[in-house]
Design a protein around this motif. Structure first.
Motif, PDB file in Angstrom:
ATOM      1  N   VAL A  94      29.858  37.764  56.252  1.00  0.00           N
ATOM      2  CA  VAL A  94      30.318  38.974  55.540  1.00  0.00           C
ATOM      3  C   VAL A  94      30.834  38.572  54.119  1.00  0.00           C
ATOM      4  CG1 VAL A  94      31.920  40.479  55.845  1.00  0.00           C
ATOM      5  CG2 VAL A  94      31.571  39.505  57.888  1.00  0.00           C
ATOM      6  N   TYR A  95      30.305  39.329  53.253  1.00  0.00           N
ATOM      7  CA  TYR A  95      30.636  39.053  51.843  1.00  0.00           C
ATOM      8  C   TYR A  95      31.590  40.236  51.373  1.00  0.00           C
ATOM      9  CZ  TYR A  95      26.541  36.010  51.588  1.00  0.00           C
ATOM     10  OH  TYR A  95      25.863  34.959  51.421  1.00  0.00           O
ATOM     11  N   TYR A  96      32.525  39.600  50.738  1.00  0.00           N
ATOM     12  CA  TYR A  96      33.638  40.474  50.077  1.00  0.00           C
ATOM     13  C   TYR A  96      33.610  40.330  48.653  1.00  0.00           C
ATOM     14  CZ  TYR A  96      35.490  39.915  54.908  1.00  0.00           C
ATOM     15  OH  TYR A  96      35.528  39.744  56.337  1.00  0.00           O
ATOM     16  N   CYS A  97      34.075  41.335  47.896  1.00  0.00           N
ATOM     17  CA  CYS A  97      34.286  41.359  46.600  1.00  0.00           C
ATOM     18  C   CYS A  97      36.017  41.497  46.539  1.00  0.00           C
ATOM     19  CB  CYS A  97      33.736  42.392  45.607  1.00  0.00           C
ATOM     20  SG  CYS A  97      34.127  44.124  46.087  1.00  0.00           S
ATOM     21  N   ALA A  98      36.441  40.951  45.552  1.00  0.00           N
ATOM     22  CA  ALA A  98      37.832  40.895  45.155  1.00  0.00           C
ATOM     23  C   ALA A  98      38.078  40.801  43.567  1.00  0.00           C
ATOM     24  CB  ALA A  98      38.662  39.559  45.646  1.00  0.00           C
ATOM     25  N   ALA A  99      39.479  41.223  43.291  1.00  0.00           N
ATOM     26  CA  ALA A  99      39.689  41.412  41.907  1.00  0.00           C
ATOM     27  C   ALA A  99      41.067  40.839  41.786  1.00  0.00           C
ATOM     28  CB  ALA A  99      39.690  42.937  41.591  1.00  0.00           C
ATOM     29  N   ILE A 100      41.355  40.274  40.404  1.00  0.00           N
ATOM     30  CA  ILE A 100      42.430  39.826  39.836  1.00  0.00           C
ATOM     31  C   ILE A 100      42.715  40.297  38.384  1.00  0.00           C
ATOM     32  CG2 ILE A 100      41.372  37.608  39.193  1.00  0.00           C
ATOM     33  CD1 ILE A 100      43.977  36.242  39.356  1.00  0.00           C
ATOM     34  N   SER A 101      43.841  40.781  38.186  1.00  0.00           N
ATOM     35  CA  SER A 101      44.255  41.371  36.650  1.00  0.00           C
ATOM     36  C   SER A 101      44.322  40.235  35.610  1.00  0.00           C
ATOM     37  CB  SER A 101      45.450  42.339  36.795  1.00  0.00           C
ATOM     38  OG  SER A 101      45.570  42.846  35.795  1.00  0.00           O
ATOM     39  N   ARG A 102      43.413  39.654  35.660  1.00  0.00           N
ATOM     40  CA  ARG A 102      43.189  38.653  34.372  1.00  0.00           C
ATOM     41  C   ARG A 102      42.096  38.663  33.604  1.00  0.00           C
ATOM     42  NH1 ARG A 102      45.242  32.787  36.601  1.00  0.00           N
ATOM     43  NH2 ARG A 102      44.672  32.266  34.486  1.00  0.00           N
ATOM     44  N   THR A 103      41.941  38.598  32.135  1.00  0.00           N
ATOM     45  CA  THR A 103      40.722  38.607  31.500  1.00  0.00           C
ATOM     46  C   THR A 103      40.156  37.533  31.191  1.00  0.00           C
ATOM     47  OG1 THR A 103      42.027  38.302  29.347  1.00  0.00           O
ATOM     48  CG2 THR A 103      41.451  40.745  30.242  1.00  0.00           C
ATOM     49  N   MET A 104      40.607  36.543  30.895  1.00  0.00           N
ATOM     50  CA  MET A 104      39.927  34.961  30.632  1.00  0.00           C
ATOM     51  C   MET A 104      40.103  34.231  32.049  1.00  0.00           C
ATOM     52  SD  MET A 104      38.982  35.216  27.436  1.00  0.00           S
ATOM     53  CE  MET A 104      38.721  33.618  27.062  1.00  0.00           C
ATOM     54  N   PHE A 105      39.381  34.666  32.953  1.00  0.00           N
ATOM     55  CA  PHE A 105      39.612  34.196  34.085  1.00  0.00           C
ATOM     56  C   PHE A 105      38.058  34.213  35.010  1.00  0.00           C
ATOM     57  CE2 PHE A 105      41.940  32.618  37.747  1.00  0.00           C
ATOM     58  CZ  PHE A 105      41.523  32.980  38.980  1.00  0.00           C
ATOM     59  N   TRP A 106      37.651  33.201  35.729  1.00  0.00           N
ATOM     60  CA  TRP A 106      36.304  33.253  36.264  1.00  0.00           C
ATOM     61  C   TRP A 106      36.197  32.389  37.219  1.00  0.00           C
ATOM     62  CZ3 TRP A 106      36.424  32.740  30.899  1.00  0.00           C
ATOM     63  CH2 TRP A 106      36.315  31.372  30.558  1.00  0.00           C
ATOM     64  N   SER A 107      37.545  31.885  37.590  1.00  0.00           N
ATOM     65  CA  SER A 107      37.400  31.030  38.820  1.00  0.00           C
ATOM     66  C   SER A 107      37.163  31.628  40.066  1.00  0.00           C
ATOM     67  CB  SER A 107      38.896  30.094  39.020  1.00  0.00           C
ATOM     68  OG  SER A 107      39.180  29.475  40.134  1.00  0.00           O
ATOM     69  N   CYS A 108      36.610  30.932  41.027  1.00  0.00           N
ATOM     70  CA  CYS A 108      36.673  31.641  42.320  1.00  0.00           C
ATOM     71  C   CYS A 108      37.550  31.157  43.628  1.00  0.00           C
ATOM     72  CB  CYS A 108      35.137  31.199  43.063  1.00  0.00           C
ATOM     73  SG  CYS A 108      33.915  32.086  42.335  1.00  0.00           S
ATOM     74  N   ASP A 109      38.910  30.653  42.800  1.00  0.00           N
ATOM     75  CA  ASP A 109      40.007  30.304  43.677  1.00  0.00           C
ATOM     76  C   ASP A 109      40.412  31.629  44.454  1.00  0.00           C
ATOM     77  OD1 ASP A 109      42.940  28.637  43.146  1.00  0.00           O
ATOM     78  OD2 ASP A 109      42.256  29.491  44.790  1.00  0.00           O
ATOM     79  N   LEU A 110      40.125  31.746  45.701  1.00  0.00           N
ATOM     80  CA  LEU A 110      40.276  32.840  46.298  1.00  0.00           C
ATOM     81  C   LEU A 110      41.908  33.306  46.706  1.00  0.00           C
ATOM     82  CD1 LEU A 110      41.191  32.371  49.742  1.00  0.00           C
ATOM     83  CD2 LEU A 110      38.908  31.655  49.767  1.00  0.00           C
ATOM     84  N   GLU A 111      42.706  32.301  46.390  1.00  0.00           N
ATOM     85  CA  GLU A 111      44.210  32.353  46.782  1.00  0.00           C
ATOM     86  C   GLU A 111      44.494  33.138  45.459  1.00  0.00           C
ATOM     87  OE1 GLU A 111      45.879  31.444  49.080  1.00  0.00           O
ATOM     88  OE2 GLU A 111      44.514  30.707  50.116  1.00  0.00           O
TER      89      GLU A 111
END
Length: 125
Positions: free
Chosen positions: A93-110
């Motif tokens: 199952v594939y999920y998309c998620a969002a974080i309110s940060r601009t200079m950020f491209w980590s895949c740390d799901l936490e």
């Protein structure tokens, strides 16, 4: 209300392709980072690919590099995951998620705050 809706999953044969979409509503993507994550049965959720919407910087898991491509369409407020050369081990199952940060491209799901409901991808002959 901030919402993420995934689409584009399905059943595909090994070696085939799918394109997943993550449509955002209730906010604009410009100030966010978006990640694609997946969870296979009996396994932990893992990061697949992530992108900073403002900079376009990307991050890929080693097991999808060269096969998957993440992209965004700011006008459509949508992020895509193009998946080529699919393998049975990509089934999840594939999920998309969002974080309110601009200079950020980590895949740390936490770190991610908002999640979609997921879309099933099955790779099988």
């Amino acid at each position: 209300q901030l919402q993420l809706v995934e689409s584009g999953g399905g059943l595909v044969q090994p070696g085939g392709s799918l394109r997943l979409s993550c449509a955002a509503s209730g906010f604009t993507l410009n100030s966010y980072a978006i990640g694609w994550f997946r969870q296979a049965p009996g396994k932990e959720r893992e990061g697949v690919s992530c992108i900073s919407i403002s900079t376009g910087s990307t991050n890929y898991a080693d097991n999808v590099k060269g096969r998957f491509t993440i992209s965004r369409n700011n006008a459509k407020n949508t992020v895509y995951l193009q998946m080529n050369s699919l393998k049975p081990e990509d089934t999840a199952v594939y999920y998309c998620a969002a974080i309110s940060r601009t200079m950020f491209w980590s895949c740390d799901l936490e770190k991610y705050d908002y999640w979609g409901q997921g879309t099933q991808v099955t790779v099988s002959s």
